[in-house]
Each structure stands twice: as structure tokens, then as C-alpha cells.
Design an enzyme around this catalytic site. Structure first.
Site, short mmCIF file in Angstrom:
data_model
loop_
_atom_site.label_atom_id
_atom_site.label_comp_id
_atom_site.label_asym_id
_atom_site.label_seq_id
_atom_site.Cartn_x
_atom_site.Cartn_y
_atom_site.Cartn_z
N ASN A 64 0.79 -1.24 0.00
CA ASN A 64 0.00 0.00 0.00
C ASN A 64 0.82 1.28 0.00
O ASN A 64 0.32 2.34 -0.39
CB ASN A 64 -1.04 -0.01 1.13
CG ASN A 64 -0.41 -0.08 2.50
OD1 ASN A 64 0.77 -0.33 2.65
ND2 ASN A 64 -1.22 0.15 3.53
N ASP A 72 11.46 -16.69 3.16
CA ASP A 72 12.10 -17.25 4.36
C ASP A 72 13.61 -17.20 4.25
O ASP A 72 14.32 -16.96 5.23
CB ASP A 72 11.68 -18.71 4.56
CG ASP A 72 10.33 -18.81 5.27
OD1 ASP A 72 9.81 -17.76 5.69
OD2 ASP A 72 9.81 -19.93 5.38
N GLY A 96 3.44 -5.13 6.95
CA GLY A 96 2.57 -5.99 6.16
C GLY A 96 1.56 -6.70 7.04
O GLY A 96 1.18 -6.18 8.09
N GLY A 133 4.30 -11.24 9.22
CA GLY A 133 5.27 -10.69 10.17
C GLY A 133 5.38 -11.53 11.42
O GLY A 133 6.46 -11.63 12.01
N GLU A 182 5.23 -3.73 11.63
CA GLU A 182 3.92 -3.13 11.73
C GLU A 182 2.98 -4.00 10.92
O GLU A 182 3.16 -4.17 9.71
CB GLU A 182 3.98 -1.69 11.22
CG GLU A 182 2.80 -0.89 11.63
CD GLU A 182 1.90 -0.66 10.48
OE1 GLU A 182 0.85 -1.33 10.43
OE2 GLU A 182 2.26 0.12 9.60
N CYS A 201 -3.21 0.53 6.98
CA CYS A 201 -3.26 -0.14 8.29
C CYS A 201 -3.90 0.78 9.31
O CYS A 201 -4.48 0.32 10.28
CB CYS A 201 -1.86 -0.56 8.72
SG CYS A 201 -0.69 0.76 8.63
O1 G3H Z 1 -0.64 1.16 5.96
C1 G3H Z 1 0.07 1.52 6.88
C2 G3H Z 1 0.70 2.83 6.88
O2 G3H Z 1 1.77 2.87 7.79
C3 G3H Z 1 -0.30 3.92 7.16
O3 G3H Z 1 0.22 5.15 6.84
O4 G3H Z 1 -1.40 6.58 8.09
O5 G3H Z 1 0.13 7.53 6.39
O6 G3H Z 1 -1.77 6.10 5.70
P1 G3H Z 1 -0.75 6.40 6.75
#
Ligand code: G3H
Length: 478
Positions: A158, A219, A234, A238, A253, A287
Site C-alpha cells: 500500500n 524465508d 505488512g 510478520g 507493523e 493499516c
Molecule cells: O498502511 C500503513 C501505513 O503505515 C499507514 O500510513 O497513516 O500515512 O496512511 P498512513
């Protein structure tokens, strides 16, 4: 046309000896857009050897010179936004404007990191022994921060550019070398970004970008003995990486189920616009997206009405046209989202819009009267679907938030700052935003998840610190 993007090792662009490639499917057209090299384990070994030896010299390169190169890379990146922005549109269906923003944000992050690095790494501590009982002033202790060695960076689809540089820049300024394994969707954007570092003139072997199937080299990379630190963003992969990794620092994260708690005294227009921004930007594939709204029953009708009116205005279509809602990243992701929606339907959620899907494109959907027995109350859709749970007390909201296995961020809307602080303290999440949707940025803020949302803390300063180790030298006086 069969052209396969090369991978980057030893300061050069290379073709894998595997003779194989990995296809990148355009989420919107569902056709193959690009191909990248399917690198082999031998190629991973070669890259690791180079990274190990390049790091030794890099660690001795003056800090100001490392910073200078990073500033150069940031400028090149910002001057060459187009190829990265374009491939973000094609590989991950990110709206065109947001794709440009991602690149600019990345350039800024690199520069900030260079500046922060010269300051915090340019400082050490000096301690005297006589502050500890039983000691005279006979020992002078000098501390400094030294690099870890080889950092392995694995960003998600993303933010392939931004979440790559948020790992690369701190690693490099701190004197580490860097091996990047891009996500498949987003690999070409990463390769363009790496080219900017190449043009900046970093030493050969210091940075590598190895593409391929996670099932073949995943891996092998994460368990490689040469790796001294893994920074991963991801999904729950993780968790398995952390179980298999060696005795090395991990920064991870791994998603969230960010709750938006709405109290009775909240500014409901502000709430509605933040649910839209938080829940639907990049079609909910963040996320930090708002993934569950916990609203006090007394204001729930009004909140739902306001959000509904705004959802009706969201545009749905191709990323090239800057549509608000674009295709989700893959067919399997769209199927998963649909599964959550159908489960909510069977269990009696109120659909504020009709459910509509064409290929990977899912129309924005607000689900009211969601109850805890529905999967969507707990699982993250990573799509443009926002569930609303009506609550009768603040405690009910906090309990729902804390019952989640995730603990990334959360937000609370109220005009009562005292209440907001108490709620923030009670929420088991890495960050709580008061009167705004969750977000990682600004990128120098600490960013961390509790529970299954991750380990370690990110943000420029914390990342630099995590990618270093303290070294002490003690001068013993006679
Ligand atoms: O998708 C996870 C990212 O760390 C979120 O970043 O809050 O800038 O969209 P953001």
C-alpha cells in the site's frame, strides 16, 4: 511485451539466472502490467555478501557525507516523481494525486532523516563512575551509536515507495547497508525509487533490491545469517517472520483494527468527515484506516446520516482519473472483503448502500447496527467497508477496542479534553488521536502497534535508534 524489469545488485541492473519472472497484475484491469525478475537464493547470497562488505566501508564514511548523499537522493526522487507515481497507479491502483503525494512525502522523509541523523548520531554521552555507589571518579565512559550491519527492508503493497524509504533512509544514515525486498504489487515503483538512490551515487553493494516470489526467497531472506535487522510492514506474515528470525532487532507493523469512538458531545460534522477520510481514503487499504466506528447510541442516527450523505459523493472508478474509490489490490482481497460483507448481511447488519462489486472494484459501503458476533466487528477488511457498532457507554467502546488482537491506533471524538485523555489512557493501542482519524504521519512522530499490530517503534528518530546499537568505551584512570 515480455520486457522484464531488472533487479539491482552491486550497483548494477541485472537479469536473474532463474530465467523466470513474476507478473504484476494491474488491480483495475486485472491484466499483467509489468514483470520483474524472480531472483534465486544464490542471488540473495551474493547480495548479502556485497551488503556485508559495503557496510564496513560505509560505517567509516563521515556522517555528513552519508547525509549529503541522502539529501541528493531525496532531490532526485522529488525531481523524478513521474515514473514512480505512474507505476503506483498501475500496480496498486492508488489514485494519481495520492501517488504523487506518496513520492513527495518520501523525498521529505529522506531529507528529514538525513538532518535528524547528523544530529542524533553526532552526539554521544559521557558518564562518570562516581555517581554509582562504591565508585570513585576513576572511570570515564564514552557512548556512541554504531550501525547494526545489514538491514533487510520489506515494505507492503500500500506504500511501496514511502514505507520502503522509511526503512532505507534511517538504515543508511546510521551506517548500515540495505537489502530491499519489495512487495510484488509495488515492485516496479520500488525499482524506480532505488534508481534514484543509484543516481545519487551511493557505493556499490550498499543498497540492493531483490525481487521475486515470497514463497521462494521470503524465508531465505528473513532467516539469512547475514541479516542484522529486519524492518517489515505488512500482514500476519510478520508474526511468522518474528518466530523464525534470529537474535536481531525487529521492527514490524502488522495491521490494525483502528476504532473511532464517538461521544455524545462530539462535533458530528468533524466526525463524519474523519470517518470518510479515515475509512475510505485509498479505499480503506491503510493499516491506520478507521476500521470500526463505536458511536454512542444517542448520536448514532445523526452520525450515520452524515456519513451516508458523504459516501454518496465519493467517486468510484479508475485511479488515473483520481477516483476516490479504486479497485482493491487483488481478486483474493476483493473476495475476502466480500466474505466479510456477506457474513454481516446474514447476521442482520443494516446496509446503508447497496453492495456493489465489479471485478476488484468494490463500491464504498457503510454497515450500521453491526454486532460483536459479526466477523467485520473484529477483522480488518482492507477495503472500502466501514462497520458501525452502536454503544451505550464509553466503557463498552473501550472494551470493544481492547478486546481486539490488534492495537495500532484509535481515535476519540469529544469536546471534553479531560475525558479524551482518560479514554486515550484506557485504549490499548500504540497511538490515540483526539478529534482526528488515525494516521502515521507526520513521519517524525513515533508510530507503533501493541499486541499483534507489531513490535518496535517507527518514525524517523525511533527508526534511526532501532537500527543502531550503543557502544561504550571506558577510560580507566590509574
Ligand atoms: O498502511 C500503513 C501505513 O503505515 C499507514 O500510513 O497513516 O500515512 O496512511 P498512513
Amino acid at each position: 511485451d515480455g520486457e522484464v524489469y531488472k533487479y539491482y545488485a552491486d550497483g548494477e541492473w541485472k537479469t536473474s539466472s532463474s530465467g523466470k519472472s513474476v507478473a504484476i497484475i494491474n488491480p483495475a484491469t486485472r491484466k499483467t502490467q509489468y514483470k520483474v525478475q524472480a531472483c534465486t537464493q544464490e542471488e540473495v547470497n551474493a547480495v548479502m555478501e556485497l551488503a556485508k562488505s559495503a557496510q564496513k566501508a560505509w560505517a567509516k564514511t563521515p556522517l555528513w557525507k552519508r547525509a549529503e548523499l541522502l539529501h541528493k537522493a531525496a532531490a532526485i526522487l522529488k525531481d523524478n516523481k513521474a515514473p514512480m507515481a505512474e507505476s503506483l497507479v498501475k500496480e496498486i491502483a492508488k489514485p494519481a494525486k495520492d501517488s504523487v503525494t506518496e513520492v513527495v512525502r518520501s523525498g521529505d522523509l529522506i531529507s528529514y532523516c538525513a538532518e535528524e541523523g547528523v544530529r542524533i548520531l553526532g552526539e554521544g554521552k559521557f558518564l562518570l563512575s562516581d555517581s554509582f555507589p562504591g565508585n570513585d571518579r576513576t572511570k570515564y565512559c564514552l557512548t556512541s551509536k554504531i550501525p547494526l550491519g545489514v538491514v533487510l527492508a520489506i515494505p507492503p503493497f500500500n506504500y511501496p515507495v514511502n514505507l520502503a524509504v522509511s526503512k532505507i533512509a534511517p538504515a543508511l544514515i546510521a551506517g548500515n547497508s540495505l537489502v530491499l525486498k519489495p512487495p510484488t504489487q509495488g515492485a516496479v515503483s520500488c525499482l524506480h525509487m532505488v534508481h534514484c538512490f543509484h543516481l545519487a551515487g551511493f557505493p556499490k553493494g550498499l543498497i540492493s533490491c531483490i525481487t521475486g516470489k515470497g514463497s521462494e526467497i521470503g524465508d531465505f531472506l528473513t532467516m539469512h545469517p547475514a541479516v542484522n535487522c529486519i524492518s517489515f510492514t505488512g500482514g500476519d506474515t510478520g508474526i511468522s517472520i518474528s518466530k523464525k528470525a534470529g537474535m536481531i532487532p525487529l521492527q514490524m507493523e502488522l495491521g490494525g483494527k483502528d476504532a473511532c469512538i464517538v461521544l455524545e458531545d462530539a462535533d458530528l460534522d468533524l466526525v463524519a468527515s474523519n470517518i470518510i477520510k479515515g475509512g475510505f481514503s485509498y479505499s480503506g487499504q491503510r493499516c491506520t484506516a478507521v476500521k470500526v466506528v463505536l458511536v454512542m447510541e444517542s448520536v448514532a442516527d445523526e452520525v450515520v446520516e452524515k456519513v451516508k450523505a458523504k459516501v454518496a459523493k465519493l467517486t468510484v472508478g479508475p485511479p488515473e482519473e483520481n477516483s476516490d474509490i479504486t479497485a482493491v489490490v487483488s481478486e483474493s482481497s476483493a473476495n475476502f472483503i466480500e466474505g466479510l460483507v456477506m457474513d454481516a448481511k446474514e447476521k442482520g447488519a443494516t446496509f446503508c448502500q447497496e453492495y456493489k462489486r465489479e471485478g476488484n472494484l468494490i463500491w464504498p459501503l457503510l454497515l450500521d447496527n453491526v454486532r460483536p458476533d459479526m466477523r467485520i466487528a473484529w477483522e480488518e477488511p482492507f477495503g472500502p467497508v466501514v462497520p458501525v457498532l452502536r454503544i451505550n457507554s464509553v466503557e463498552e467502546g473501550i472494551n470493544h477496542c481492547n478486546a481486539s488482537n490488534f492495537g495500532l491506533q484509535g481515535c476519540v471524538f469529544t469536546k471534553d479534553i479531560n475525558k479524551a485523555i482518560l479514554i486515550s489512557d484506557a485504549m490499548e493501542t500504540g497511538t490515540v488521536q483526539i478529534n482526528s482519524a488515525p494516521a502515521r504521519g507526520p513521519d517524525h512522530f513515533p508510530f507503533q502497534g501493541l499486541k499483534d499490530s507489531g513490535i518496535g517503534s517507527q518514525g524517523v528518530t525511533n527508526s534511526i535508534n532501532l537500527m543502531t546499537k550503543v557502544k561504550t568505551t571506558v577510560i580507566n584512570l590509574p
